[in-house]
Design a protein around this motif. Structure first.
Motif, PDB file in Angstrom:
ATOM      1  N   LEU A 163       0.823  -1.212   0.000  1.00 38.89           N
ATOM      2  CA  LEU A 163       0.000   0.000   0.000  1.00 38.89           C
ATOM      3  C   LEU A 163       0.858   1.263   0.000  1.00 38.89           C
ATOM      4  O   LEU A 163       0.499   2.261  -0.620  1.00 38.89           O
ATOM      5  CB  LEU A 163      -0.928  -0.007   1.219  1.00 38.89           C
ATOM      6  N   ASP A 164       1.996   1.190   0.681  1.00 33.91           N
ATOM      7  CA  ASP A 164       2.889   2.353   0.756  1.00 33.91           C
ATOM      8  C   ASP A 164       3.566   2.657  -0.577  1.00 33.91           C
ATOM      9  O   ASP A 164       4.081   3.764  -0.767  1.00 33.91           O
ATOM     10  CB  ASP A 164       3.967   2.135   1.820  1.00 33.91           C
ATOM     11  N   ASN A 165       3.581   1.672  -1.478  1.00 36.50           N
ATOM     12  CA  ASN A 165       4.366   1.836  -2.703  1.00 36.50           C
ATOM     13  C   ASN A 165       3.531   1.849  -3.976  1.00 36.50           C
ATOM     14  O   ASN A 165       4.071   1.695  -5.076  1.00 36.50           O
ATOM     15  CB  ASN A 165       5.429   0.737  -2.778  1.00 36.50           C
ATOM     16  N   VAL A 166       2.223   2.038  -3.823  1.00 36.33           N
ATOM     17  CA  VAL A 166       1.380   2.202  -5.000  1.00 36.33           C
ATOM     18  C   VAL A 166       1.842   3.422  -5.790  1.00 36.33           C
ATOM     19  O   VAL A 166       2.073   4.498  -5.221  1.00 36.33           O
ATOM     20  CB  VAL A 166      -0.102   2.354  -4.598  1.00 36.33           C
ATOM     21  N   GLY A 167       2.009   3.250  -7.090  1.00 28.24           N
ATOM     22  CA  GLY A 167       2.436   4.358  -7.941  1.00 28.24           C
ATOM     23  C   GLY A 167       3.934   4.589  -7.969  1.00 28.24           C
ATOM     24  O   GLY A 167       4.399   5.480  -8.673  1.00 28.24           O
ATOM     25  N   LYS A 168       4.691   3.771  -7.230  1.00 26.16           N
ATOM     26  CA  LYS A 168       6.144   3.925  -7.192  1.00 26.16           C
ATOM     27  C   LYS A 168       6.800   2.816  -8.006  1.00 26.16           C
ATOM     28  O   LYS A 168       6.261   1.719  -8.131  1.00 26.16           O
ATOM     29  CB  LYS A 168       6.652   3.888  -5.753  1.00 26.16           C
ATOM     30  N   MET A 169       7.975   3.079  -8.515  1.00 27.33           N
ATOM     31  CA  MET A 169       8.739   2.079  -9.243  1.00 27.33           C
ATOM     32  C   MET A 169       9.753   1.462  -8.280  1.00 27.33           C
ATOM     33  O   MET A 169      10.690   2.126  -7.834  1.00 27.33           O
ATOM     34  CB  MET A 169       9.470   2.709 -10.436  1.00 27.33           C
ATOM     35  N   LEU A 170       9.556   0.206  -7.949  1.00 26.27           N
ATOM     36  CA  LEU A 170      10.454  -0.491  -7.042  1.00 26.27           C
ATOM     37  C   LEU A 170      11.560  -1.186  -7.824  1.00 26.27           C
ATOM     38  O   LEU A 170      11.397  -1.527  -8.999  1.00 26.27           O
ATOM     39  CB  LEU A 170       9.691  -1.535  -6.225  1.00 26.27           C
ATOM     40  N   THR A 171      12.681  -1.437  -7.160  1.00 20.94           N
ATOM     41  CA  THR A 171      13.698  -2.304  -7.726  1.00 20.94           C
ATOM     42  C   THR A 171      13.239  -3.747  -7.534  1.00 20.94           C
ATOM     43  O   THR A 171      12.328  -4.032  -6.732  1.00 20.94           O
ATOM     44  CB  THR A 171      15.045  -2.116  -7.025  1.00 20.94           C
ATOM     45  N   LEU A 172      13.850  -4.675  -8.256  1.00 23.80           N
ATOM     46  CA  LEU A 172      13.487  -6.085  -8.106  1.00 23.80           C
ATOM     47  C   LEU A 172      13.719  -6.574  -6.667  1.00 23.80           C
ATOM     48  O   LEU A 172      12.840  -7.259  -6.111  1.00 23.80           O
ATOM     49  CB  LEU A 172      14.260  -6.948  -9.102  1.00 23.80           C
ATOM     50  N   PRO A 173      14.841  -6.252  -6.024  1.00 24.15           N
ATOM     51  CA  PRO A 173      15.012  -6.673  -4.626  1.00 24.15           C
ATOM     52  C   PRO A 173      13.926  -6.115  -3.708  1.00 24.15           C
ATOM     53  O   PRO A 173      13.467  -6.809  -2.789  1.00 24.15           O
ATOM     54  CB  PRO A 173      16.396  -6.131  -4.248  1.00 24.15           C
ATOM     55  N   GLU A 174      13.514  -4.880  -3.930  1.00 20.43           N
ATOM     56  CA  GLU A 174      12.446  -4.299  -3.108  1.00 20.43           C
ATOM     57  C   GLU A 174      11.122  -5.022  -3.339  1.00 20.43           C
ATOM     58  O   GLU A 174      10.371  -5.295  -2.395  1.00 20.43           O
ATOM     59  CB  GLU A 174      12.290  -2.807  -3.424  1.00 20.43           C
ATOM     60  N   LEU A 175      10.834  -5.322  -4.609  1.00 18.01           N
ATOM     61  CA  LEU A 175       9.599  -6.042  -4.922  1.00 18.01           C
ATOM     62  C   LEU A 175       9.603  -7.423  -4.273  1.00 18.01           C
ATOM     63  O   LEU A 175       8.599  -7.852  -3.696  1.00 18.01           O
ATOM     64  CB  LEU A 175       9.453  -6.179  -6.437  1.00 18.01           C
ATOM     65  N   GLU A 176      10.742  -8.108  -4.337  1.00 15.24           N
ATOM     66  CA  GLU A 176      10.806  -9.451  -3.766  1.00 15.24           C
ATOM     67  C   GLU A 176      10.777  -9.400  -2.244  1.00 15.24           C
ATOM     68  O   GLU A 176      10.218 -10.303  -1.606  1.00 15.24           O
ATOM     69  CB  GLU A 176      12.034 -10.185  -4.297  1.00 15.24           C
ATOM     70  N   PRO A 249       3.245  -1.735  -8.279  1.00 11.25           N
ATOM     71  CA  PRO A 249       4.469  -2.365  -8.765  1.00 11.25           C
ATOM     72  C   PRO A 249       4.310  -3.884  -8.805  1.00 11.25           C
ATOM     73  O   PRO A 249       3.845  -4.497  -7.848  1.00 11.25           O
ATOM     74  CB  PRO A 249       5.516  -1.946  -7.725  1.00 11.25           C
ATOM     75  N   THR A 250       4.653  -4.503  -9.922  1.00 11.62           N
ATOM     76  CA  THR A 250       4.546  -5.944 -10.098  1.00 11.62           C
ATOM     77  C   THR A 250       5.762  -6.452 -10.862  1.00 11.62           C
ATOM     78  O   THR A 250       6.549  -5.667 -11.405  1.00 11.62           O
ATOM     79  CB  THR A 250       3.280  -6.326 -10.900  1.00 11.62           C
ATOM     80  N   TYR A 251       5.898  -7.765 -10.936  1.00 10.93           N
ATOM     81  CA  TYR A 251       6.972  -8.332 -11.756  1.00 10.93           C
ATOM     82  C   TYR A 251       6.802  -7.923 -13.215  1.00 10.93           C
ATOM     83  O   TYR A 251       7.784  -7.669 -13.916  1.00 10.93           O
ATOM     84  CB  TYR A 251       6.969  -9.858 -11.637  1.00 10.93           C
ATOM     85  N   VAL A 252       5.575  -7.846 -13.674  1.00 13.81           N
ATOM     86  CA  VAL A 252       5.327  -7.474 -15.066  1.00 13.81           C
ATOM     87  C   VAL A 252       5.698  -6.020 -15.311  1.00 13.81           C
ATOM     88  O   VAL A 252       6.324  -5.682 -16.322  1.00 13.81           O
ATOM     89  CB  VAL A 252       3.852  -7.734 -15.435  1.00 13.81           C
ATOM     90  N   SER A 253       5.336  -5.118 -14.389  1.00  7.01           N
ATOM     91  CA  SER A 253       5.637  -3.698 -14.595  1.00  7.01           C
ATOM     92  C   SER A 253       7.134  -3.422 -14.506  1.00  7.01           C
ATOM     93  O   SER A 253       7.643  -2.495 -15.144  1.00  7.01           O
ATOM     94  CB  SER A 253       4.882  -2.840 -13.576  1.00  7.01           C
TER      95      SER A 253
END
Length: 297
Positions: A163-176, A249-253
């Motif tokens: 919820l805190d990261n909606v609309g943000k571009m995360l790095t792969l480590p952050e996403l995982e 943010p998702t793996y696809v995005s």
């Protein structure tokens, strides 16, 4: 172990459905609306992936099936509660789950909130009702594992990070990091609770199983993101395309569809390699992993 995977999975799914049906309060038990909502949220739908993983891990150590059924049900109740709460307007605000209206749409928001609360507490009630292992200290640790996987350092914390990261571009480590908690923690709990119902697995083997479950948890989320991008609402039984619509943010995005699919396959390979030392005893775990990766819903 002669039955094919589909027959085995159908048997496990029927067993967990019957057990949950017997342990959820009756629909005519006061307070009727709450108990109807609890049954609505849990019964008659879902892939039951977490129970399948618990049963498969239990088979690895030849655990008592009745004990594994209890822990599988507890994990599934936590999962169902999380879906009820995640679908609410203050969270993901969805109107469709498992091909039918979400709990707050079918009933109301207050009832949905109480439904999630009640399913969560019922999960822990189940884990305390009977001896599940020969060692009571191990059983206490199992309760702690499920609590940790469900709370702020597990599933709930992962949802907060999301919820805190909606609309943000995360790095792969952050996403995982997010999905190790949001999705992966409960999948790891399912595997480990099933395994702990056995007394035949040593600490080294349990650590390898936990690593296996971590890979499977991430793979599950990668496939979930791919399905959200590619599948239809009718196929999924929930609203497709919500991630892109909500700018999540998702793996696809982050990676694109092709690289995300490659990531899922790599995680499956890693999971399979960990299971090699267990030989044929890990057949069901391999099959459930394959089902997770190749599923279309």
């Amino acid at each position: 172990m002669t039955a094919d995977f589909q027959s085995w999975a159908s048997h496990c799914q029927a067993s967990i459905e019957n057990f949950l049906d017997s342990r959820l309060p009756a629909a005519d038990c006061v307070p009727v609306r709450l108990h109807r909502a609890m049954r609505y949220a849990v019964l008659g739908g879902g892939k039951r992936v977490r129970p399948l993983l618990a049963f498969a891990a239990g088979e690895l150590g030849q655990a008592d099936v009745e004990s594994v059924t209890v822990v599988a049900a507890a994990v599934e109740l936590i999962h169902a509660y999380s879906l009820v709460h995640d679908d609410m307007p203050s969270m993901d605000n969805d109107v469709l789950r498992r091909g039918k209206p979400t709990c707050h749409v079918e009933f109301d928001e207050a009832t949905a909130l109480l439904t999630g609360d009640s399913l969560q507490t019922l999960a822990f009630e189940l884990l305390t009702e009977k001896r599940l292992t020969e060692n009571t200290v191990t059983q206490l640790d199992m309760i702690k594992q499920l609590a940790s996987a469900s709370g702020s350092r597990g599933m709930a914390g992962g949802q907060a990070f999301d919820l805190d990261n909606v609309g943000k571009m995360l790095t792969l480590p952050e996403l995982e990091f997010m999905h190790i908690h949001k999705t992966g923690a409960l999948i790891r709990a399912a595997v480990m609770l099933g395994a702990h119902c056995s007394n035949q697995l040593d600490e080294t083997q349990l650590k390898k199983l936990d690593h296996f479950a971590k890979c499977v948890g991430l793979a599950f989320q990668v496939v979930d993101d791919l399905l959200d991008a590619e599948a239809t609402t009718a196929t999924l039984g929930k609203t497709a395309g919500k991630d892109a619509e909500n700018n999540k943010p998702t793996y696809v995005s982050i990676m694109g569809i092709r690289e995300a699919r490659d990531r899922a396959e790599k995680l499956q390979q890693d999971a399979d390699s960990i299971l090699q030392e267990f030989g044929d005893a890990a057949l069901r775990l391999r099959q459930v992993t394959d089902f997770i990766i190749k599923r279309k819903f």
